[in-house]
Design a protein around this motif. Structure first.
Motif: not given
Length: 633
Positions: A94, A98, A259, A343, A347
């Motif tokens: 991530f 991201i 993130a 996580i 998002f």
């Protein structure tokens, strides 16, 4: 093995190469090309991470890569190496995934900025240090990344350095992180002294095989490391830098506060789970402190978020609050639950920050929600993606946040009811202030200027594409850890082995808690609807805010308190040293100089060419020597 080493080096060095190209040649390459190079370098890291992710099931013990011997003193040895196991690869997925979306978004968002190449250079450097932090095989390599992301956050928060307030925010972030980092260093030194190693794998073996562990010093080390985590992950009392960090461009807010950087503290404690899960009296105390600090941070930040009017400030306090929930899970020993929430939070929070950037972009820099409203028709994609992310963070069923937040509340309920109550209240407040943000921004009539209204438009596709991807992930992200059937728990078993008997199978209690959490979230949304849609309330101007709302709006006056207790006394003390001590020292040093100067000036007068005077002085000297020799006998 050779191939793994090469791909790992590509994974780490691709963003660094992007940084070098943009720093030295970015201006001549042009804005679009520097943006594309910056983005591709992170995409390369993402592809390399995906390669390791696909092969990790065949190597459950992980991949250890030692590049070279770094430090060797007596029996203490540190390698410069990487550790690619389930935890680090999950984090990298991530961070780079991201990160790639945020780079893509920045190509459009920063296109009008004259220093766009420099912005991408800093973003790339940030990703490079974050990757170093995550894959370091020991605490010292991790510390390089840890300090590096602190430096890059300073550069990025103060990116628009012509505004002095932004420079102050960058300095504040840098200094408060240094306070935490001192704690981290103390913890590293103590562990190095106790076990003669800082390597994670060796530390784990040393701790598990040791017969008589020093409970006191291990507790001190664990607490010192937690202070480091408090600084980086914005927990009480070191949280005040994060809301001010909103001074940076919006992609920075999304990257730092969704993130990557702020999750470093959670990563470090999860990586050292074998230390924090020791059955020692001092460790029980440290874990209790972590859980309480997390719960209190979640509640305090949520209350402040209720009344903020700057769209990014609301999201900043929301981040602090969610990080508090993650630390609550860590303190209760539920590492896998904390990772799950990291996580899902990555998002939906990245989606919310980038969505707020889309709104600010459309309104030419306006961040005050009191001057927004009615944007739903003009910006449908931004509205839908932010609505999905808001539903996820509010814990509405079937969205990702529902699953991860529900597990944290369940763990809290099983351990201690008061912390469950605090976390539940914070969650209800989250639902309220997120939908307050949505209703004030997208519903009712537009409250800005006529010129802004005339220019309202949906953001370009480079901005909306990352939003759509993140909204989809915010919807389905919870599927990685369903109750009773958790892919995530199984995946992390080599790192967190005690998870085998920690699966949550649904029973009456679980369904009841789930219902309470859902009803709480819906109550929060309902209250926001009643106030901002039914009553069409618009928050008052700053000068008109009174009572407890004023205390919340001014963030409990914590900044003012820190200013009075720490900043002003230090300024007074430094003023005293500058005006009195330093002046005195200067006078003393210059005094020696003046005395020497005066003696030499007088001595110079004797040098006048008179041979009689020279002979007289010579005879005097000779008599003095002879007298001394006779008297000395």
């Amino acid at each position: 093995m050779e191939m793994n080493t090469n791909i790992a080096l590509v994974l780490v060095l691709a963003p660094f190469l992007g940084f070098l190209i943009n720093v030295f040649f970015g201006k001549s390459l042009g804005k679009s090309l520097s943006g594309i190079i910056g983005t591709l370098s992170v995409v390369v890291s993402f592809i390399a991470t995906a390669y390791f992710f696909s092969g990790i099931s065949a190597q459950p013990e992980g991949i250890h890569i030692s590049l070279f011997d770094w430090i060797q003193i007596s029996n203490f040895k540190v390698d410069f190496g990487f550790q690619l196991d389930q935890l680090s690869i999950l984090w990298l997925l991530f961070v780079t995934g991201i990160g790639s979306l945020i780079h893509l978004y920045s190509i459009s968002y920063m296109h009008d900025d004259e220093n766009m190449h420099k912005f991408f250079a800093y973003l790339n450097l940030f990703i490079f240090f974050m990757i170093t932090l995550v894959i370091g095989s020991n605490l010292l390599v991790m510390f390089i990344g840890w300090e590096g992301v602190g430096l890059c956050s300073y550069l990025l928060i103060g990116f628009w350095h012509k505004n002095q307030d932004f420079n102050d925010a960058a300095k504040k972030a840098f200094i408060m992180n240094r306070i935490g980092d001192l704690g981290l260093l103390v913890g590293i030194f103590i562990l190095g002294s106790l076990f003669s190693t800082l390597d994670f794998a060796t530390l784990k073996t040393a701790i598990s095989t040791a017969t008589n562990l020093n409970s006191y010093w291990i507790g001190v080390a664990a607490f010192a490391l937690f202070i480091g985590a408090c600084g980086k992950s914005a927990q009480i009392p070191l949280y005040t830098w994060l809301p001010d960090a909103m001074a940076g461009p919006t992609p920075v807010s999304a990257l730092i506060h969704a993130a990557t950087m702020v999750t470093a503290g959670i990563f470090m404690i999860t990586r050292l789970n074998f230390l924090y899960s020791l059955d020692l009296p001092s460790m029980h105390l440290v874990n209790d402190i972590i859980a309480i600090v997390g719960a209190v941070t979640a509640l305090v930040a949520a209350t402040i978020g209720l009344v903020q009017n700057d769209i990014k400030k609301v999201l900043a306090y929301s981040t602090v609050s969610q990080l508090g929930l993650m630390f609550l899970a860590l303190g209760l020993g539920a590492y896998e639950v904390a990772v799950f929430h990291v996580i899902t939070h990555a998002f939906f929070k990245a989606c919310l920050f980038l969505g707020s950037g889309s709104v600010i972009h459309a309104l030419h820099g306006e961040q005050d929600m009191r001057k927004m409203g009615g944007l739903k028709k003009a910006m449908p994609i931004t509205f839908i993606t932010m609505l999905i992310a808001s539903l996820a963070i509010s814990g509405v069923p079937l969205f990702s946040g529902f699953f991860s937040k529900d597990e944290i509340l369940l763990v809290a309920f099983e351990h201690t009811i008061p912390l469950w109550v605090v976390a539940s209240v914070a969650s209800i407040m989250t639902a309220f202030y997120m939908f307050r943000l949505m209703f004030l921004t997208f519903f009712q009539e537009f409250r800005g200027t006529e010129e802004q209204k005339h220019h309202l438009h949906e953001s370009p596709s480079l901005i909306t594409f990352p939003l759509i991807v993140l909204a989809i992930l915010a919807t389905i992200g919870g599927l990685i850890s369903l109750p009773g059937n958790s892919w995530l728990n199984g995946y992390l078993t080599p790192i967190l082995p005690k998870l085998l008997n920690a699966e949550h199978h649904l029973g009456t209690t679980e369904y009841m808690l789930m219902a309470i959490a859902v009803v709480g979230g819906l109550v929060g949304i309902g209250l926001a609807y009643a106030k901002y849609i039914k009553q069409n309330t618009v928050p008052r101007e700053d000068a008109e805010i009174t009572g407890f709302s004023k205390v919340l709006y001014n963030k409990y006056y914590v900044d003012e308190f820190y200013d009075a207790i720490f900043v002003k006394p230090i300024n007074v003390l430094s003023g005293f040293f500058r005006d009195t001590i330093e002046t005195g020292l200067s006078a003393l040093v210059f005094g020696f100089g003046k005395v020497t100067n005066e003696i030499s000036y007088q001595g110079k007068k004797i040098q006048n060419g008179s041979i009689g005077l020279y002979l007289f002085v010579f005879v005097l000297g000779l008599c003095a020597i002879v007298s001394y020799l006779f008297l000395a006998q």
